[in-house]
Scaffold this active site. Structure first.
Site, mmCIF file in Angstrom:
data_model
loop_
_atom_site.group_PDB
_atom_site.id
_atom_site.type_symbol
_atom_site.label_atom_id
_atom_site.label_comp_id
_atom_site.label_asym_id
_atom_site.label_seq_id
_atom_site.Cartn_x
_atom_site.Cartn_y
_atom_site.Cartn_z
ATOM 1 N N ARG A 1 35.411 51.028 52.259
ATOM 2 C CA ARG A 1 36.316 50.114 51.566
ATOM 3 C C ARG A 1 37.657 50.762 51.207
ATOM 4 N NH1 ARG A 1 32.547 46.458 47.503
ATOM 5 N NH2 ARG A 1 31.047 45.755 49.072
ATOM 6 N N ASP B 1 37.213 36.993 36.188
ATOM 7 C CA ASP B 1 36.722 38.032 37.086
ATOM 8 C C ASP B 1 37.706 39.195 37.023
ATOM 9 O OD1 ASP B 1 34.492 37.886 39.577
ATOM 10 O OD2 ASP B 1 36.000 39.462 39.784
#
Length: 285
Positions: free
Chosen positions: A49, A150
């Site tokens: 990632r 979030d």
């Protein structure tokens, strides 16, 4: 599935040098910034990632990236770092046993009903909550609200559009699709958009559960914090749960993920169903 690192020093045949020290530094930084406790088995995931960030920034190795991150006050790159390492697995009406419980609880609540979804991801969960409230409350749903937060700004941007592919909504029955979604045509063929009246019920905001101040200030009837606590260590879980408690109205409910047990971590909650918890106080002040 995650693959263990084949060597303690670096990944074999990798594009960028990624040492044990680099991995340890990533684990420290993400824990400090977001409370996420990365296990040793996450090394390949971290490499995969964050390599995208190194390519984007044209950096030759992880140590340079981490040095830049630590010396920088660039909020955008810190946010990109967090976005890269968060996991966003979600779907409409995931863990479906929770939604009938929410519907029954909402019917008993006084107006207006407010639910906080603390891990909104790409929007499927908060919109599922909103659909449940409309179906449960009927005309009373006009005052109901869903606060959707979030830590990942990328998924919040997607969620706020209310646009989903046919694959993402394939599990929804035809009646819900007709009632709550508009079908795309032309360039938007193969997609649907949440109807404006449903979208108006949901407010999206960025929130890091480690932040000292949360934008959620008012008392809420229920909190959905599902499959989030599993990424935190026990002390962090306890701190967050203790902060949830005063935000819940009397008999307020906390919905956790299938592998989480709030009552074992915090005395603020007691189990009343399958990963459903009630705030553990006799009378709210």
């Amino acid at each position: 599935m995650y693959i263990e690192s084949p060597t303690p020093a670096s990944l074999v045949n990798s594009e960028f040098l990624f040492t044990d020290h680099d991995f340890a530094k990533v684990r420290t930084l993400i824990h400090r910034r977001a409370g996420i406790a990365l296990g040793e088995q996450k090394r390949q995931m971290v490499y995969s990632r964050l390599s995208r960030r190194l390519r984007e920034l044209r950096l030759p190795e992880f140590s340079r990236y981490l040095e830049m991150l630590e010396s920088s006050h660039d909020g955008e790159e810190w946010q990109a770092f967090i976005n890269s390492l968060t996991t966003n697995l979600t779907s409409f009406f995931r863990e479906p046993h929770h939604f009938p419980v929410l519907a029954e609880h909402a019917r008993r609540c006084k107006q207006p009903v407010t639910v906080w979804c603390a891990a909104a991801s790409t929007g499927e969960e908060p919109y599922s909550i909103a659909i449940t409230l409309v179906e449960a409350l009927g005309e009373r749903a006009g005052t109901a609200r869903v606060i959707a937060t979030d830590i990942d700004t990328a998924v919040l941007a997607k969620a706020s559009t209310g646009v989903f592919t046919l694959e993402q909504i394939k599990s929804l029955p035809a009646e819900r699709l007709r009632r709550f979604f508009n079908k795309g045509t032309g360039a938007n063929a193969g997609k649907v958009r949440v109807r404006p009246e449903l979208a108006a019920m949901v407010r999206f905001e960025r929130l890091n559960l480690l932040d000292p101040v949360w934008p959620v200030k008012e008392a809420v009837d229920a909190i959905f914090c599902r499959n989030v606590m599993i990424y935190f260590d026990k002390p962090t879980q306890r701190r967050i749960l203790d902060r949830f408690e005063p935000l819940l109205k009397a008999q307020g409910l906390l919905f956790a993920g299938h592998s989480e047990n709030a009552s074992l971590v915090s005395p603020s909650f007691k189990a009343i169903g399958q990963t459903v918890y009630e705030v553990n106080r006799k009378v709210r002040p």
